[in-house]
Scaffold this active site. Structure first.
Site, PDB file in Angstrom:
ATOM      1  N   GLY A 133      71.520  64.980  58.755  1.00  0.00           N
ATOM      2  CA  GLY A 133      70.795  64.387  57.635  1.00  0.00           C
ATOM      3  C   GLY A 133      71.696  63.576  56.731  1.00  0.00           C
ATOM      4  N   CYS A 134      72.873  64.094  56.452  1.00  0.00           N
ATOM      5  CA  CYS A 134      73.816  63.411  55.563  1.00  0.00           C
ATOM      6  C   CYS A 134      74.339  62.129  56.202  1.00  0.00           C
ATOM      7  CB  CYS A 134      74.958  64.346  55.192  1.00  0.00           C
ATOM      8  SG  CYS A 134      74.369  65.824  54.325  1.00  0.00           S
ATOM      9  N   THR A 135      74.554  62.169  57.504  1.00  0.00           N
ATOM     10  CA  THR A 135      74.999  60.978  58.219  1.00  0.00           C
ATOM     11  C   THR A 135      73.920  59.910  58.190  1.00  0.00           C
ATOM     12  OG1 THR A 135      76.445  62.285  59.642  1.00  0.00           O
ATOM     13  CG2 THR A 135      75.801  60.105  60.453  1.00  0.00           C
TER      14      THR A 135
END
Length: 153
Positions: free
Chosen positions: A42-44
């Protein structure tokens, strides 16, 4: 907790190169988003989405900063691995994360723990928060923030 019409706290964090940056001293407009952990799916995706729109944010004179509790070296690797074009900030001490209200109780598989709430702050030219997104869902979020930044004028 930092909310609309507030200024950012007087907290110094490090960027991925180890340079110090005081949040209260940043000149608006800009975007500051909190994400749980570098190099996770998700962060990527969120960082890639903001990077894909970086030139449009730049055209508005609105830089984008992403913050997590990761160490600067990990952030540098993360940025290099995915060619990220947002400035990544490290809040290892959790000062900014806690003062801004992004450090929250979470729950997974029935267990409670503390973690970063994926949240975004749009700060205007006057240094005050103009819009806050909490419990962010990554899909289409960067585009929504860009639209809000364009509306600032």
């Amino acid at each position: 907790m930092t909310d609309v019409n507030d200024t950012l706290p007087d907290v110094t964090v490090l960027d991925s190169e180890g340079a110090a940056l005081n949040l209260a001293a940043l000149k608006g407009p800009f975007v500051l988003y909190f994400y749980p952990k570098a190099d996770t799916p998700g962060c990527t995706n969120e960082a890639k989405d903001f990077t894909a729109l970086a030139s449009e944010f730049a055209a508005l004179g609105c830089p984008v900063y992403g913050m997590s509790k990761d160490k600067p070296a990990k952030l540098a690797k993360f940025a290099a691995k995915y060619g990220l074009n947002v400035r990544l900030l490290s809040d290892e001490a959790s000062d900014a994360t806690e003062k801004m209200g992004a450090w929250v109780e979470k729950s997974m598989y029935g267990k409670s723990y503390m973690g970063i709430d994926r949240s975004t702050y749009l700060v205007g030219k006057d240094g005050k928060v103009k819009q806050v997104w909490r419990k962010v869902k990554v899909k289409d979020h960067a585009a929504e923030v860009l639209a809000a930044a364009k509306a600032l004028g």
